[in-house]
Design a protein around this motif. Sequence first.
Motif, PDB file in Angstrom:
ATOM      1  N   PRO A  44       0.827  -1.220   0.000  1.00  0.00           N
ATOM      2  CA  PRO A  44       0.000   0.000   0.000  1.00  0.00           C
ATOM      3  C   PRO A  44       0.856   1.263   0.000  1.00  0.00           C
ATOM      4  O   PRO A  44       0.908   2.009   0.977  1.00  0.00           O
ATOM      5  N   LEU A  45       1.491   1.528  -1.130  1.00  0.00           N
ATOM      6  CA  LEU A  45       2.415   2.665  -1.223  1.00  0.00           C
ATOM      7  C   LEU A  45       1.783   3.885  -1.880  1.00  0.00           C
ATOM      8  O   LEU A  45       2.462   4.906  -2.059  1.00  0.00           O
ATOM      9  N   GLY A  46       0.494   3.808  -2.208  1.00  0.00           N
ATOM     10  CA  GLY A  46      -0.145   4.918  -2.890  1.00  0.00           C
ATOM     11  C   GLY A  46       0.054   4.811  -4.387  1.00  0.00           C
ATOM     12  O   GLY A  46       0.430   3.769  -4.921  1.00  0.00           O
ATOM     13  N   GLY A  47      -0.195   5.900  -5.091  1.00  0.00           N
ATOM     14  CA  GLY A  47      -0.033   5.900  -6.548  1.00  0.00           C
ATOM     15  C   GLY A  47      -1.338   5.558  -7.228  1.00  0.00           C
ATOM     16  O   GLY A  47      -2.286   6.367  -7.201  1.00  0.00           O
ATOM     17  N   ASP A  48      -1.414   4.366  -7.838  1.00  0.00           N
ATOM     18  CA  ASP A  48      -2.637   3.967  -8.539  1.00  0.00           C
ATOM     19  C   ASP A  48      -3.830   3.897  -7.592  1.00  0.00           C
ATOM     20  O   ASP A  48      -4.955   4.218  -7.966  1.00  0.00           O
ATOM     21  N   GLU A  49      -3.580   3.458  -6.361  1.00  0.00           N
ATOM     22  CA  GLU A  49      -4.627   3.427  -5.335  1.00  0.00           C
ATOM     23  C   GLU A  49      -4.302   4.472  -4.272  1.00  0.00           C
ATOM     24  O   GLU A  49      -3.145   4.639  -3.902  1.00  0.00           O
ATOM     25  N   PRO A  50      -5.306   5.207  -3.801  1.00  0.00           N
ATOM     26  CA  PRO A  50      -5.033   6.217  -2.761  1.00  0.00           C
ATOM     27  C   PRO A  50      -4.350   5.597  -1.545  1.00  0.00           C
ATOM     28  O   PRO A  50      -4.653   4.466  -1.165  1.00  0.00           O
ATOM     29  N   TYR A  51      -3.433   6.332  -0.964  1.00  0.00           N
ATOM     30  CA  TYR A  51      -2.727   5.830   0.208  1.00  0.00           C
ATOM     31  C   TYR A  51      -3.697   5.623   1.367  1.00  0.00           C
ATOM     32  O   TYR A  51      -4.568   6.454   1.626  1.00  0.00           O
ATOM     33  N   SER A  52      -3.527   4.511   2.078  1.00  0.00           N
ATOM     34  CA  SER A  52      -4.389   4.194   3.220  1.00  0.00           C
ATOM     35  C   SER A  52      -3.520   3.906   4.431  1.00  0.00           C
ATOM     36  O   SER A  52      -2.694   2.979   4.396  1.00  0.00           O
ATOM     37  N   GLU A  82       2.048   9.299   5.823  1.00  0.00           N
ATOM     38  CA  GLU A  82       1.033  10.212   5.290  1.00  0.00           C
ATOM     39  C   GLU A  82       1.501  11.660   5.379  1.00  0.00           C
ATOM     40  O   GLU A  82       1.359  12.429   4.410  1.00  0.00           O
ATOM     41  N   LYS A  83       2.075  12.048   6.500  1.00  0.00           N
ATOM     42  CA  LYS A  83       2.578  13.417   6.671  1.00  0.00           C
ATOM     43  C   LYS A  83       3.726  13.693   5.704  1.00  0.00           C
ATOM     44  O   LYS A  83       3.801  14.776   5.105  1.00  0.00           O
ATOM     45  N   ASP A  84       4.609  12.735   5.538  1.00  0.00           N
ATOM     46  CA  ASP A  84       5.741  12.907   4.627  1.00  0.00           C
ATOM     47  C   ASP A  84       5.264  13.118   3.198  1.00  0.00           C
ATOM     48  O   ASP A  84       5.783  13.986   2.473  1.00  0.00           O
ATOM     49  N   MET A  85       4.273  12.347   2.779  1.00  0.00           N
ATOM     50  CA  MET A  85       3.733  12.493   1.425  1.00  0.00           C
ATOM     51  C   MET A  85       3.064  13.847   1.256  1.00  0.00           C
ATOM     52  O   MET A  85       3.200  14.497   0.208  1.00  0.00           O
ATOM     53  N   VAL A  91       3.344  14.594  -2.792  1.00  0.00           N
ATOM     54  CA  VAL A  91       3.343  13.423  -3.677  1.00  0.00           C
ATOM     55  C   VAL A  91       2.209  12.503  -3.241  1.00  0.00           C
ATOM     56  O   VAL A  91       1.690  12.630  -2.125  1.00  0.00           O
ATOM     57  N   ASP A  92       1.816  11.594  -4.138  1.00  0.00           N
ATOM     58  CA  ASP A  92       0.703  10.692  -3.800  1.00  0.00           C
ATOM     59  C   ASP A  92       1.161   9.260  -3.585  1.00  0.00           C
ATOM     60  O   ASP A  92       0.341   8.342  -3.466  1.00  0.00           O
TER      61      ASP A  92
END
Length: 300
Positions: A11-19, A45-48, A53-54
């Motif tokens: 779950p790194l984000g990108g194609d799917e929203p980060y959770s 989440e804070k770092d992104m 970045v997403d």
Amino acid sequence: MSERRRTDPLPLGGDEPYSKGLMARALMRVGVSAVRAYELARRVEKDMFDRKVDSIELDRLEELSEEVVGEGEGSKAIHRLRSYSELADLDLPIIVLIGGATGTGKSTVATEVAYRLGVTRVTSTDFVRQTLRAFFSTEFMPSIHYSSFEAGQALQSAETEEVDPLLHGFLDQTRNVLVGVNAAIERSLAEGWSTVLEGVHLVPGMVAPISDALVVQCVLGIKSEDAHASHFWIRDVASEGARALDKYLDHLSDIRYLQDYIVERAERNDIPVIWNQDREGATSAVMELVLSAADRLQRV
């Protein structure tokens, strides 16, 4: 690919929203405590957000993990995440065999290992024994109608004079049960299913060789007799008395006698022995065996 394991992408984000929830769950699967996992997920989440970045790269996740989880432990956790990702691409069924004497925590660890691997088939050799009991009478196959530590009672009195009845009865039961176990494994492989199998009958050196799969076998044990007894008390409470506590405590010396035999066979056959002090430690140890085996296989 074999059927396969229910493996979620990292779950790194990108194609799917980060959770945060999915990230925390992934971290807990590799042994990070719940508190630290959610703390790291929030930090990601804070770092992104700060970097606008997403998604997050594994290298950056490792840096943040070192800050939150601790130096060394953070890198180790992310290394396991990478290994999980590579394991998901393995085009072979996984067969995990967890042996050990009665009351060593096999079913608990097997269930947790299956969850972490995304394996949906978990079974026990005792379930196979119960199935055999429905088809074969006491007269035809007496040993399967007793608990593993009571199987010596199935022997004829003349036999007990020449052999160790406890061990001889257990081995007779094991040979019978392994016929069904081997059939179950063959069926899983034919269908491409991964399976986690646990049970006292998975005696090192007695399980038939398994091919066309990633196979990991280990044995669980408990060093302290008091700790071993406590497992039966805990199990009695959890099952609300469904299993007769007194029977296990009365036969604890026999159970530990069989443990000594199983551990000795494990050492003789180079099968890892995991001394179960707590669920997380034992589960992580089994997972390390699986990931290491997968790593060796992929390097061939």
